[in-house]
Design a protein around this motif. Sequence first.
Motif: not given
Lengths: 464, 202
Positions: A138, A140, A184, A186, A190, A192, A202-203, A206, A221
């Motif tokens: 997980e 950025e 996706e 990306v 983002d 994710i 999965s996103r 932001r 968003t």
Amino acid sequence: MASVAAAKVQEVREITRIERIGAHSHIRGLGLDDSLEPRHVSQGMVGQLSARRAAGVVLEMIKEGKIAGRAILLAGQPGTGKTAIAMGIAQALGPDTPFTSMAGSEIYSLEFSKTEALTQAIRKSIGVRIKEETEIIEGEVVEIQVERPATGVGTKVGKLTLKTTEMETIYDLGNKMIESLMKEKVKAGDVITIDKATGKISRLGRSFTRARDYDATGPQTRFVQCPEGELQKRKEVVHTVTVHEVDVINSRTHGFLALFSGDTGEIKAEVREQINSKVAEWREEGKAEIVPGVLFIDEVHMLDIECFSFLNRALENEMAPVVIMATNRGITRIRGTNYKSPHGIPIDLLDRMIIVSTSPYQEKELKEILKIRCEEEDCEMTDDALTVLTRIALETSLRYAIQLITTASLVSRKRKSTEVDIDDVKRVYSLFLDENRSAQFLKEYQDEFMFNELEDESMEVSAG
Amino acid sequence: MAQTWLEKIKKSEKIGLIQDGKRKVHYRFREGEEMVEEYSMDTDVLVRRAWRKRGTLGADGIWEVEIGDPEPNSSNFESLGIKESNSAPFVARRITKSNLEWRIRNLPYSLDVYTVTAEPENRCITVRTSNKKYFKKLSVPDLERAGLLPEQGRIKFTHQHNTLIITYQKPSEVIQLEKKILEEVKAVKVAHDGDASKCNPS
């Protein structure tokens, strides 16, 4: 040599982003309102009001998930939207309910027996929602780099830099991950998560630190905090797996023999029993939840008498899914016997089913469907052309008329027009025969085709 | 806590083997867990310990190395399409006679960047970098098994050859427990495999 390579580069196009258009890709649901009343034109569905209302009731039954082992038969003439209704149900159920779609003839395989194929299909349609601890990444996204080989072919390589508030790591990417990252959409900034067991991305949204960027962000968003701590974490996630997948995991050969086993082939009955008791145990302990899904068998008249009797028995099991079948046959022979029966299905099985019938479309409905398909296939058409096409659909068949849409649009593009006109439709109508005209043609010129002297016998065989 | 670990070892199914100058023991626990340990024959020090657990759905997991160098290709890059870059830092654990050791390789930053703190409330030792490039919570299973919490006073760390070396002085309880386990290990019947060179593959 160099020129060959250059020519090849041009041919390679990025196809991951283009979604291909299938026969039923315009269908996004059943088009019902909250009180299950069908709207006339909605979510890609047109007409067929009573059948759709019936499907809506079935949908509610499936969503409740209490009733197992019901069978529904969709019966109707060819091209009256049976498959479309089934697809509509699948769309309305969403991705978390297992929906298995198969054609009746799919069960005939040399690899395994008919009943095994049916059992697998049935078990693919039952989901188990279970908590599992997996490792996830997980963070950025700082940067994505993708390097394409100079020749345009071969594997792509890439690098992904992720960070949290405390650390930063570079990951190497393979082809598969690059493609799913592109799918996706990306990009840097983002936040994710990547499931390390399944590779699912999965996103989350932001990052707040990017909130000032003048990006064209939509109103939907979501801005989230940059994650803290380590990039890789162990998290409990809820997975929906099908019972068939659990079967496969547990029936793989253990040890070094696993290297040589590709396909699983038939799954032993003992394994299945073991899994059943295990699933029941999980359910009692509250660790897992059963999600009964839907098995859709198209062209169900292609099943034979053994399959029907097997289905009879299988539907009584409390783990059975809801089975939706579709057929376009009237009273016909049951495959594997000499007996005739409605829809080619034995009476005892018919007795266990609820039957939903579809009726031929009216002219107005045909026009709506053609209009929707025009939109789906990205083709603009004048009103006159659409009227002509509707007439063609009425006199020949809806499928034939749908075939003409893209062909006509290609013809119109050749004469540098953006809109399809009557002439284009006429042109393709004369270029491509429909089934009636083709039959007519054959009758006229029968004598000139090969083997025509055998004609009488062969016709008798196929008729009988 | 210390008792339960010893009990767990005692109750497990053990298979022993002496090969390449190492005493190798395979443990099978009741919950489908497996553990493999390798002791050096010369020093009786544990050089490798790896675990494998069954997944919830019944699939065999991959071997997770607790002590010793990590498996070179344990990640499933082909099927998953993502793995940490070769230049990314990784942790290798070691045990010596008097210390527990962590070696974090591929860390190029100088010594003053790192802070290593014992966090008894999380039962772990945390490595931080002031440039925010690396962060890791190191769990200390050996202390947990002896029912102890990490103490700041026992931690020392140095940095050389792109590697951060953290040493933790073993408390006497841990040493006692290791002795008892070693007795158990030595009691396991071993099959003398000899060395691999004697095997004559045709």
